[in-house]
Design a protein around this motif. Structure first.
Motif, PDB file in Angstrom:
ATOM      1  N   TYR A 105      92.956   1.996  82.116  1.00  0.00           N
ATOM      2  CA  TYR A 105      92.702   1.509  80.766  1.00  0.00           C
ATOM      3  C   TYR A 105      93.968   1.752  79.938  1.00  0.00           C
ATOM      4  O   TYR A 105      94.444   2.885  79.839  1.00  0.00           O
ATOM      5  CB  TYR A 105      91.523   2.246  80.129  1.00  0.00           C
ATOM      6  N   TYR A 133      95.911   1.609  76.298  1.00  0.00           N
ATOM      7  CA  TYR A 133      95.760   1.599  74.842  1.00  0.00           C
ATOM      8  C   TYR A 133      97.157   1.541  74.241  1.00  0.00           C
ATOM      9  O   TYR A 133      97.956   2.476  74.403  1.00  0.00           O
ATOM     10  CB  TYR A 133      95.021   2.844  74.361  1.00  0.00           C
ATOM     11  N   ALA A 149      91.603  -2.817  81.951  1.00  0.00           N
ATOM     12  CA  ALA A 149      91.384  -3.264  80.582  1.00  0.00           C
ATOM     13  C   ALA A 149      92.569  -2.821  79.743  1.00  0.00           C
ATOM     14  O   ALA A 149      93.194  -1.796  80.028  1.00  0.00           O
ATOM     15  CB  ALA A 149      90.091  -2.678  80.019  1.00  0.00           C
ATOM     16  N   PHE A 204      93.976  -2.706  75.490  1.00  0.00           N
ATOM     17  CA  PHE A 204      93.568  -2.840  74.100  1.00  0.00           C
ATOM     18  C   PHE A 204      94.801  -2.768  73.206  1.00  0.00           C
ATOM     19  O   PHE A 204      95.567  -1.798  73.252  1.00  0.00           O
ATOM     20  CB  PHE A 204      92.561  -1.748  73.738  1.00  0.00           C
ATOM     21  N   SER A 211      92.184  -7.132  76.597  1.00  0.00           N
ATOM     22  CA  SER A 211      90.721  -7.151  76.542  1.00  0.00           C
ATOM     23  C   SER A 211      90.223  -7.308  75.113  1.00  0.00           C
ATOM     24  O   SER A 211      89.172  -7.890  74.873  1.00  0.00           O
ATOM     25  CB  SER A 211      90.148  -5.856  77.138  1.00  0.00           C
ATOM     26  N   ARG A 212      90.974  -6.758  74.159  1.00  0.00           N
ATOM     27  CA  ARG A 212      90.613  -6.856  72.742  1.00  0.00           C
ATOM     28  C   ARG A 212      91.831  -6.483  71.906  1.00  0.00           C
ATOM     29  O   ARG A 212      92.645  -5.648  72.310  1.00  0.00           O
ATOM     30  CB  ARG A 212      89.440  -5.938  72.406  1.00  0.00           C
ATOM     31  N   TYR A 248      92.757  -5.120  67.996  1.00  0.00           N
ATOM     32  CA  TYR A 248      92.198  -4.494  66.797  1.00  0.00           C
ATOM     33  C   TYR A 248      93.156  -4.704  65.628  1.00  0.00           C
ATOM     34  O   TYR A 248      94.326  -4.331  65.695  1.00  0.00           O
ATOM     35  CB  TYR A 248      91.987  -2.999  67.025  1.00  0.00           C
ATOM     36  N   SER A 258      84.258   3.499  71.887  1.00  0.00           N
ATOM     37  CA  SER A 258      83.642   2.179  72.011  1.00  0.00           C
ATOM     38  C   SER A 258      84.016   1.476  73.301  1.00  0.00           C
ATOM     39  O   SER A 258      83.393   0.476  73.668  1.00  0.00           O
ATOM     40  CB  SER A 258      84.033   1.300  70.821  1.00  0.00           C
ATOM     41  N   THR A 259      85.024   1.976  74.002  1.00  0.00           N
ATOM     42  CA  THR A 259      85.487   1.308  75.226  1.00  0.00           C
ATOM     43  C   THR A 259      85.248   2.118  76.490  1.00  0.00           C
ATOM     44  O   THR A 259      85.217   1.551  77.580  1.00  0.00           O
ATOM     45  CB  THR A 259      86.990   0.983  75.116  1.00  0.00           C
ATOM     46  N   SER A 279      82.662  -2.958  73.634  1.00  0.00           N
ATOM     47  CA  SER A 279      83.408  -3.954  74.393  1.00  0.00           C
ATOM     48  C   SER A 279      82.615  -4.371  75.620  1.00  0.00           C
ATOM     49  O   SER A 279      82.176  -3.535  76.409  1.00  0.00           O
ATOM     50  CB  SER A 279      84.758  -3.373  74.821  1.00  0.00           C
TER      51      SER A 279
END
Length: 460
Positions: free
Chosen positions: A62, A64, A84, A86, A172-173, A175, A217-218, A378
């Motif tokens: 993951y 970030y 993923a 972010f 993936s997203r 913000y 949240s992920t 997510s």
């Protein structure tokens, strides 16, 4: 680029990889360490060459990326490097009149950098003096090397100018903060509008986000999830109207595909046994294994039943044998860290002709609650789930639906969440009036929660 490890265990196969904002040190992120995950922070953007061997031993990664780290990650990584990713308060075009920091401001920051101006820069990252004090405390006693920081900005500026326009990461997203005095909010909005395939979320912050909320949240806290579902065990069946509908539809889809009565079933996340009691008469299994975060069952539905208390996602790769005729799961896979990798494990644990069938949830699930959370939860898209399943199964049938559940009062809606354990993955804090406004449905005069269900029945 260099790597500093905040946590590294010999047995871990999950990695949190942070591409930090400029001028922050790896220790700034030490509070984000998660049990069961290794954590590494990239630093030193004077070179944007990433040591990709770092990722070699990890099945799940993951990413970030914050601020200029969004650009650094987009240069350093390939889509196949991560599970993923972010993007937080940044874009893939950091030096840009329309999509990032205007060049004159970026260059002026670099050329005029001093200890005093760096302090001013950091003050603009946050909303008030209290948050600034917290920021400086987290930075600790690290010594700022002004020459190194200038060199980093020069490297980023040069790389931004030469970066191929086609090089874009599969985020993936993204913000986007409500206020940002470093990378203008409108620039961020314009950039992500050019990437309509990337989901975006607005977060209530300045340039420095609430990293803890984003991780929460992920990455589900499975201890918390299991605790809430265990608490809801006795009340689940009488309150789980949407989950019951989902279980019945999934069972009917399985029945339409099933060619075998008897045989072996592995059910993941049996909970109260609501789904188990629906499919069991249809399939008449000789044996059922139940795997869940907390013990429940057996339910007297097969001659042989086994209850296993475990995280099904990490348990199955270690227990592929004996091969099963069915692997089934209702409303459970949304808690998995890496469902894409799990699909391969499910296929490897089935006999030829065996069936893997499950329901989960899609983006927009419980969307009425999004404004009450620090960040939305997510979920993978239906397209991503379906395309991945087709890599491992010869037949894949999928369906989706929105299920609206209306309540006469807000209290009834919140009790529904508590009594079904759904709140296990959420941490919400809001005034009663905000909750009422978020859930109120004008067309009915009631308070609504919407589930967005996804179904898949796959044959190996």
């Amino acid at each position: 680029m260099q790597i500093e490890w905040l946590r590294k265990e010999a047995t871990s196969h999950r990695l949190i990889l942070i591409f930090p904002g400029w001028s922050t040190t790896p220790s700034f992120y030490r509070t984000l360490v998660r049990d069961g995950w290794d954590m590494a922070v990239v630093y030193d953007y004077t070179s944007l060459l990433f040591p990709r061997e770092t990722l070699r031993d990890y099945a799940t990664v993951y990413v970030y990326a914050w601020s200029l780290g969004v650009f650094a990650a987009s240069v350093a990584l390939q889509d196949e490097d991560f599970t993923a990713a972010f993007a937080i308060c940044g874009t893939e075009m950091p030096v840009s009149e329309d999509f990032g920091i205007p060049q004159a401001i970026f260059r002026g920051t670099r050329e005029g950098l001093s200890e005093r101006n760096l302090a001013k820069f950091r003050r603009r990252m946050v909303s008030d003096s209290a948050e600034y004090r917290s920021l400086t405390e987290r930075l600790g006693d690290s010594v700022d090397d002004i020459n190194l920081l200038q060199t980093e900005l020069l490297a980023i500026e040069s790389a931004s100018a030469s970066r191929p326009a086609s090089k874009k990461l599969r985020w993936s997203r993204a913000y986007i903060p409500v206020a940002d005095h470093i990378i203008p909010v409108e620039s961020q909005k314009r950039y992500w509008a050019t990437r309509p395939e990337i989901p975006t979320s607005t977060i209530s912050s300045h340039h420095l986000p609430d990293f803890e909320a984003i991780l929460r949240s992920t990455i589900p806290d499975l201890v918390r999830v299991g605790h809430h579902f265990r608490q809801a065990l006795d009340s689940y069946d009488s309150h789980a109207s949407a989950q019951s509908r989902i279980a019945r539809r999934l069972a009917s889809l399985i029945a339409a595909k099933a060619t075998l009565r008897g045989g072996s079933i592995l059910e993941l996340g049996q909970g109260s046994g609501l789904f188990s009691r629906i499919y069991a008469p249809m399939l008449a299994a000789d044996s059922i294994e139940y795997v869940d975060l907390y013990p429940s069952g057996p339910f007297g539905l097969a001659p042989e039943e086994t209850v296993i208390e475990a995280d099904a996602e990490t348990w199955l790769p270690l227990h592929r044998e004996p091969l099963r005729d069915y692997i089934l799961s209702a409303s459970c896979l949304q808690w998995f860290i890496n469902p894409v990798a799990f699909f391969a494990e499910a296929a490897a644990s089935l006999k030829e002709g065996g069936i893997f069938a499950f329901s989960t949830f899609l983006p927009g699930n419980l969307r009425q609650l999004d404004s009450l959370r620090p960040t939305p939860l997510s979920y993978p898209s239906a397209e991503m789930l379906t395309s991945t399943l087709r890599l491992h199964f010869c037949e894949v049938e999928t369906a989706s639906e929105d299920i609206d559940v209306d309540f006469d009062t807000v209290r009834e809606a919140m009790l529904h969440l508590r009594n079904t354990g759904v709140k296990g993955g959420m941490k919400m804090s809001a005034e009663g009036s905000k909750i009422r406004d978020a859930l109120y449905e004008p067309s009915t005069g009631k308070y609504r929660l919407t589930y967005v269900a996804f179904y898949a029945v796959c044959r190996k």
